[in-house]
Structures are given as C-alpha cells and as structure tokens.
Design a protein around this motif. Structure first.
Motif, PDB file in Angstrom:
ATOM      1  N   GLN A  40       0.823  -1.204   0.000  1.00  0.00           N
ATOM      2  CA  GLN A  40       0.000   0.000   0.000  1.00  0.00           C
ATOM      3  C   GLN A  40       0.860   1.258   0.000  1.00  0.00           C
ATOM      4  O   GLN A  40       0.528   2.239  -0.665  1.00  0.00           O
ATOM      5  N   VAL A  41       1.977   1.243   0.718  1.00  0.00           N
ATOM      6  CA  VAL A  41       2.882   2.394   0.739  1.00  0.00           C
ATOM      7  C   VAL A  41       3.482   2.601  -0.649  1.00  0.00           C
ATOM      8  O   VAL A  41       3.557   3.725  -1.147  1.00  0.00           O
ATOM      9  N   LYS A  42       3.879   1.522  -1.299  1.00  0.00           N
ATOM     10  CA  LYS A  42       4.449   1.613  -2.648  1.00  0.00           C
ATOM     11  C   LYS A  42       3.443   2.210  -3.628  1.00  0.00           C
ATOM     12  O   LYS A  42       3.766   3.128  -4.390  1.00  0.00           O
ATOM     13  N   GLU A  43       2.208   1.721  -3.604  1.00  0.00           N
ATOM     14  CA  GLU A  43       1.174   2.236  -4.505  1.00  0.00           C
ATOM     15  C   GLU A  43       0.869   3.700  -4.217  1.00  0.00           C
ATOM     16  O   GLU A  43       0.668   4.495  -5.137  1.00  0.00           O
ATOM     17  N   ALA A  44       0.849   4.074  -2.942  1.00  0.00           N
ATOM     18  CA  ALA A  44       0.538   5.454  -2.571  1.00  0.00           C
ATOM     19  C   ALA A  44       1.609   6.419  -3.067  1.00  0.00           C
ATOM     20  O   ALA A  44       1.294   7.491  -3.589  1.00  0.00           O
ATOM     21  N   VAL A  45       2.874   6.052  -2.929  1.00  0.00           N
ATOM     22  CA  VAL A  45       3.961   6.929  -3.382  1.00  0.00           C
ATOM     23  C   VAL A  45       3.920   7.078  -4.898  1.00  0.00           C
ATOM     24  O   VAL A  45       4.058   8.185  -5.429  1.00  0.00           O
ATOM     25  N   GLU A  46       3.696   5.983  -5.609  1.00  0.00           N
ATOM     26  CA  GLU A  46       3.679   6.050  -7.072  1.00  0.00           C
ATOM     27  C   GLU A  46       2.479   6.831  -7.594  1.00  0.00           C
ATOM     28  O   GLU A  46       2.558   7.458  -8.644  1.00  0.00           O
TER      29      GLU A  46
END
Length: 99
Positions: A40-46
């Motif tokens: 979820q953190v990866k998707e949010a940053v991207e």
C-alpha cells in the motif's frame, strides 16, 4: 488488512538530518498509517508523486514513549515509519526539494 485509500496511507514526510542525508541515495522517509502494508505504501507513493518508481519499501513500527505530567503517567500513540527507495531512473519527489 486495512481498507485504506492511497491518500490515507502517507500521513507526513519525516524531515530529519539523517533522512535528508539519505535523499542522495533516493531514499525518502514518511510517517504512514499504522495498519498500512508495504504494498500500500508503494502504490501510494507512485500515485501521489508523478514519475516516481519505487524499488523497495522498509517499514518499522515505533512504540509510544512514556510521558508524565505531574502524578499522571501515560504513553504517546504508536506510529509507523516507512523508508522508500526509488529506482535510479525515477523522478525526484518535489516535496523534499529545497529543504
């Protein structure tokens, strides 16, 4: 797993001397929702920062500190911190530029 939208995952950037030094290696530190996963953190940053591509995410759970006010004692809230490593061809995150 928490049902979080991408804009609820990242709470705020962490701006310390150590985090600013790691920006030269394209590592950025964020305070994130305590129930957020690495995916979820990866998707949010991207999604939040255009042109970024995340290589890896390291997370850590931080326990609350003991605090006292007079005779009353308690604890501060637990928090979660994420360190995001961007790929070499990724764009910089503009929120950290100029600091």
């Amino acid at each position: 797993m928490a049902n979080l939208k991408y804009y609820d995952v990242i709470l705020k950037p962490i701006v310390t001397e150590k985090s600013m030094n790691s920006m030269s290696e394209k590592k950025y530190s964020f305070s994130v929702h305590p129930e957020a996963t690495k995916t979820q953190v990866k998707e949010a940053v991207e999604k939040m920062f255009a042109g970024t591509k995340v290589a890896s995410v390291n997370t850590m759970n931080l326990e609350g500190k003991n605090r006292r006010r007079g005779n009353t004692s308690g604890k501060t809230s637990k928090t979660k911190k994420a360190i995001v490593q961007l790929t070499a061809d990724s764009a910089e995150i503009e929120i950290f530029t100029g600091l």
